[in-house]
Write a protein that holds these residues in place. Sequence first.
Motif, short mmCIF file in Angstrom:
data_model
loop_
_atom_site.label_atom_id
_atom_site.label_comp_id
_atom_site.label_asym_id
_atom_site.label_seq_id
_atom_site.Cartn_x
_atom_site.Cartn_y
_atom_site.Cartn_z
N ASN A 71 68.28 19.68 108.67
CA ASN A 71 69.47 20.23 109.32
C ASN A 71 69.15 20.74 110.72
N ALA A 72 67.99 21.37 110.88
CA ALA A 72 67.60 21.85 112.22
C ALA A 72 67.43 20.67 113.18
N LEU A 73 66.83 19.59 112.71
CA LEU A 73 66.66 18.41 113.56
C LEU A 73 68.01 17.79 113.91
N LEU A 74 68.90 17.71 112.95
CA LEU A 74 70.23 17.14 113.22
C LEU A 74 71.02 18.02 114.18
N LYS A 75 70.94 19.32 114.00
CA LYS A 75 71.61 20.26 114.91
C LYS A 75 71.05 20.11 116.33
N THR A 76 69.74 19.95 116.42
CA THR A 76 69.10 19.77 117.73
C THR A 76 69.52 18.45 118.36
N ARG A 77 69.67 17.42 117.54
CA ARG A 77 70.13 16.13 118.05
C ARG A 77 71.50 16.26 118.70
N ILE A 78 72.39 16.99 118.07
CA ILE A 78 73.74 17.19 118.62
C ILE A 78 73.67 17.95 119.94
N ALA A 79 72.88 19.02 119.97
CA ALA A 79 72.74 19.82 121.20
C ALA A 79 72.10 19.01 122.32
N ALA A 80 71.08 18.24 121.98
CA ALA A 80 70.40 17.42 122.99
C ALA A 80 71.35 16.36 123.55
N ARG A 81 72.11 15.74 122.67
CA ARG A 81 73.07 14.72 123.12
C ARG A 81 74.11 15.33 124.05
N ALA A 82 74.59 16.52 123.71
CA ALA A 82 75.58 17.20 124.56
C ALA A 82 74.99 17.54 125.93
N ALA A 83 73.68 17.79 125.97
CA ALA A 83 73.00 18.11 127.22
C ALA A 83 72.52 16.87 127.97
N LEU A 85 70.19 14.87 126.94
CA LEU A 85 68.74 14.89 126.79
C LEU A 85 68.30 13.95 125.68
N PRO A 86 67.47 12.95 125.99
CA PRO A 86 66.95 12.10 124.92
C PRO A 86 66.04 12.88 123.98
N LEU A 87 66.29 12.76 122.68
CA LEU A 87 65.50 13.41 121.65
C LEU A 87 64.94 12.34 120.74
N VAL A 88 63.63 12.36 120.52
CA VAL A 88 62.99 11.41 119.61
C VAL A 88 62.07 12.15 118.66
N LEU A 89 61.84 11.55 117.52
CA LEU A 89 60.90 12.09 116.53
C LEU A 89 59.65 11.23 116.56
N ALA A 90 58.50 11.86 116.33
CA ALA A 90 57.24 11.13 116.36
C ALA A 90 56.39 11.46 115.14
N ALA A 91 55.75 10.45 114.62
CA ALA A 91 54.71 10.56 113.59
C ALA A 91 55.13 11.32 112.33
N ARG A 134 65.87 21.73 129.21
CA ARG A 134 66.30 20.43 129.74
C ARG A 134 65.17 19.57 130.32
N PRO A 135 64.15 19.28 129.52
CA PRO A 135 63.12 18.36 130.01
C PRO A 135 63.71 16.95 130.07
N PRO A 136 63.04 16.01 130.74
CA PRO A 136 63.57 14.65 130.80
C PRO A 136 63.66 13.98 129.42
N ARG A 137 62.81 14.40 128.50
CA ARG A 137 62.82 13.88 127.13
C ARG A 137 62.21 14.92 126.21
N LEU A 138 62.75 15.01 125.01
CA LEU A 138 62.23 15.93 124.01
C LEU A 138 61.67 15.13 122.84
N VAL A 139 60.40 15.36 122.56
CA VAL A 139 59.71 14.69 121.45
C VAL A 139 59.37 15.76 120.41
N VAL A 140 59.79 15.54 119.17
CA VAL A 140 59.43 16.45 118.09
C VAL A 140 58.34 15.75 117.28
N ASP A 141 57.14 16.33 117.34
CA ASP A 141 55.97 15.78 116.66
C ASP A 141 55.92 16.29 115.23
N LEU A 142 56.09 15.39 114.27
CA LEU A 142 56.16 15.75 112.86
C LEU A 142 54.85 15.47 112.12
#
Length: 134
Positions: A78-90, A92-98, A58-66
């Motif tokens: 699918n892993a990213l989409l699954k993580t998006r659902i879990a982050a939203r439920a928590a 937690l803002p999730l963003v993708l980078a680069a 539960r960090p303040p924001r999760l950045v996935v560096d691609l």
Amino acid sequence: MSPRYGTRFADTGATATLLRITTTTGSGAARIVHLNGQVDQDQRLRLESALERAVADRPPRLVVDLAGLGFCDSTGLNALLKTRIAARAAGLPLVLAAPTSQTRRLLEITGADEVFTIYDSVRAALADTAAHTE
């Protein structure tokens, strides 16, 4: 035999990196998950586990560096989409980078670019985090 099975490239003698996952903390305590190499079915469990741990922390924001992904198939998506659902439920803002051109194309043709916030760089994602916390 493909590099995915550890075949050595004739011209370099190097073995392909399947997937290396590292995690760092950026400005504003954002968690950054760096993905380097290839994401395919063989790497699914490692990727999902790393992303699940990042959400659970539960960090303040999760950045996935691609930026380091040489290849990403539907398994990675699918892993990213699954993580998006879990982050939203928590909450937690999730963003993708680069995303690399191949990964960006995957996001675009599947419409996933419409559901993720995507930045051109980790620096831009972190700068936006700082702007929203001030």
